[in-house]
Design a protein around this motif. Structure first.
Motif: not given
Length: 409
Positions: A107-113, A122-132, A172-181
């Protein structure tokens, strides 16, 4: 600044500035090297990293979160710049783990844990992605061969899914498949977004990073902070109104305001102002007001910073964690680099004295993450020593003597 902290006898009352002395600068670099040596044991033989116990032995927990991986890459890139031998091994290990485990090929992006080879969160968090983005930018600064690819990929994800151009902020945050969390919006991800955007600008020279960092800073420091008596609310609604009733995770999304973040964001605004060519603006003054207010509000009797405050500046959670003190050191050290004032030096010396006497582990290395009101180590909140990022930067930001971040010392 109204500094009510009583000055101990000895070097605290002597004139001058510690950062002008070779003794203090040597001590800072030695402290940084000891931390880098301690956390070098984080590398597993297989992919990923250990969390280390207080004595440096690996803990059995196999959970690996995205911010841990990326902060180690960033921290050892800083280590590379000051000549730490072995930094490249940890950078390579972290870059490989980002690609092999955190990266979501479906689904692209980076998994949280992750937990071993299994996905734990498997959430997609802005907090994690800015650290990437921060890890990729720091790796690029030192010429890592995989940095450009990672930088391109994470920028695309941030642009596509997280950046709200109308607001000039990250959602801030999405589900793994980029649907709204959720519809949650927060200051923390945006603050670290500024950090990562400035690092990306330093690494690439691309003005879009500097511009976006400026838009985030304008919202939080230009608009929110003055209206809130120079305190920063953490939580917002989907249309970026302050959510005063929000009380999420008490550790990662606590209610009220978090003064440690005022130190970070105040320092980051000075960095942005510096990288922008030091325009004739009010950035130095507003950064100072933000930092000074947090110092006044959060400093506790006996030393240490309160973790959270209510919206009026009263202490809500008096836990004494390592990272707000580390960030206060970096912020005050940056103020001193810009404009030497004796009142800042008083704070700088007292912050370092408290950190050295309570958090710094002089036997094994690293910092203990929490102490009680007597200065005794608290072991019930964190597992081991969870992080090098804050305490390493507490040594390196003042030592650099510069407002910009990734510079040779």
């Amino acid at each position: 600044m109204d500094n009510t902290l009583p000055l101990p006898p000895g070097p605290h009352s002597e004139p001058g500035f510690w950062l002008d002395t070779s003794e203090h600068r040597t001590w800072l670099k030695d402290q940084a090297m000891r931390q880098l040596a301690f956390f070098s044991a984080s590398c597993r033989t297989e992919p990923g990293f250990f969390i280390l116990d207080h004595d440096g032995s690996p803990l059995p927990n196999t959970l690996q979160e995205l911010h841990t991986t990326t902060r180690l890459v960033h921290s050892y890139a800083l280590g590379h710049l000051i000549g730490f031998q072995g930094a490249e091994r940890i950078i390579d290990h972290g870059m490989a783990y980002l690609n092999s485990h955190h990266k979501d090929r479906d689904h692209t992006g980076y998994l949280w844990a992750l937990d071993g080879d299994n996905i734990k969160d498997d959430r997609k968090l802005a907090y994690g992605h800015v650290f990437v983005l921060l890890a990729a930018s720091s790796a690029k600064q030192i010429g890592h061969p995989e940095a450009d690819k990672l930088l391109t990929e994470v920028r695309d994800v941030l642009d596509t899914h997280f950046w709200d151009d109308e607001a000039g902020l990250y959602c801030d945050e999405w589900n793994r498949d980029w649907t709204p969390f959720s519809t949650y919006r927060g200051m923390n991800a945006n603050m670290h977004g500024v950090e990562a955007l400035l690092a990306a600008f330093e690494a690439t020279g691309d003005e879009i990073y500097l511009t976006r960092a400026g838009r985030i800073l304008d919202f939080f420091i230009g608009r929110i902070a003055p209206a809130e008596n120079w305190r920063l609310p953490e939580h917002f609604t989907s249309d970026w109104q302050i959510d005063r009733g929000y009380a999420g995770d008490p550790m990662f999304r606590p209610a009220g305001t978090t003064p440690g973040h005022s130190f970070e964001l105040g320092r980051l605004q000075l960095q942005h102002w510096d990288l922008s060519g030091r325009p004739n603006s009010g950035a130095p003054e507003s950064s100072r007001r933000l930092i000074e207010q947090a110092l006044k509000d959060a400093w506790l009797a006996g030393g240490g910073m309160a973790y959270t405050l209510d919206f009026g500046g009263r202490v809500a959670n008096a836990s004494r964690f390592w990272w707000p003190v580390a960030e206060a050191i970096g912020a005050v050290g940056t103020l001193i680099a810009l404009d030497k004032r004796q009142e800042d030096e008083i704070w700088y010396r007292n912050l370092w004295t408290f950190a050295n006497e309570t958090f710094v582990d002089h036997q094994h290395g690293g910092w203990f993450p929490a102490v009680d009101e007597s200065g005794d180590i608290v072991t019930s909140i964190f597992d081991g020593k969870p992080d090098i990022y804050h305490s390493l930067q507490a040594c390196l930001f003042p030592l650099s003597g510069r407002l910009s971040r990734m510079v040779p010392l």
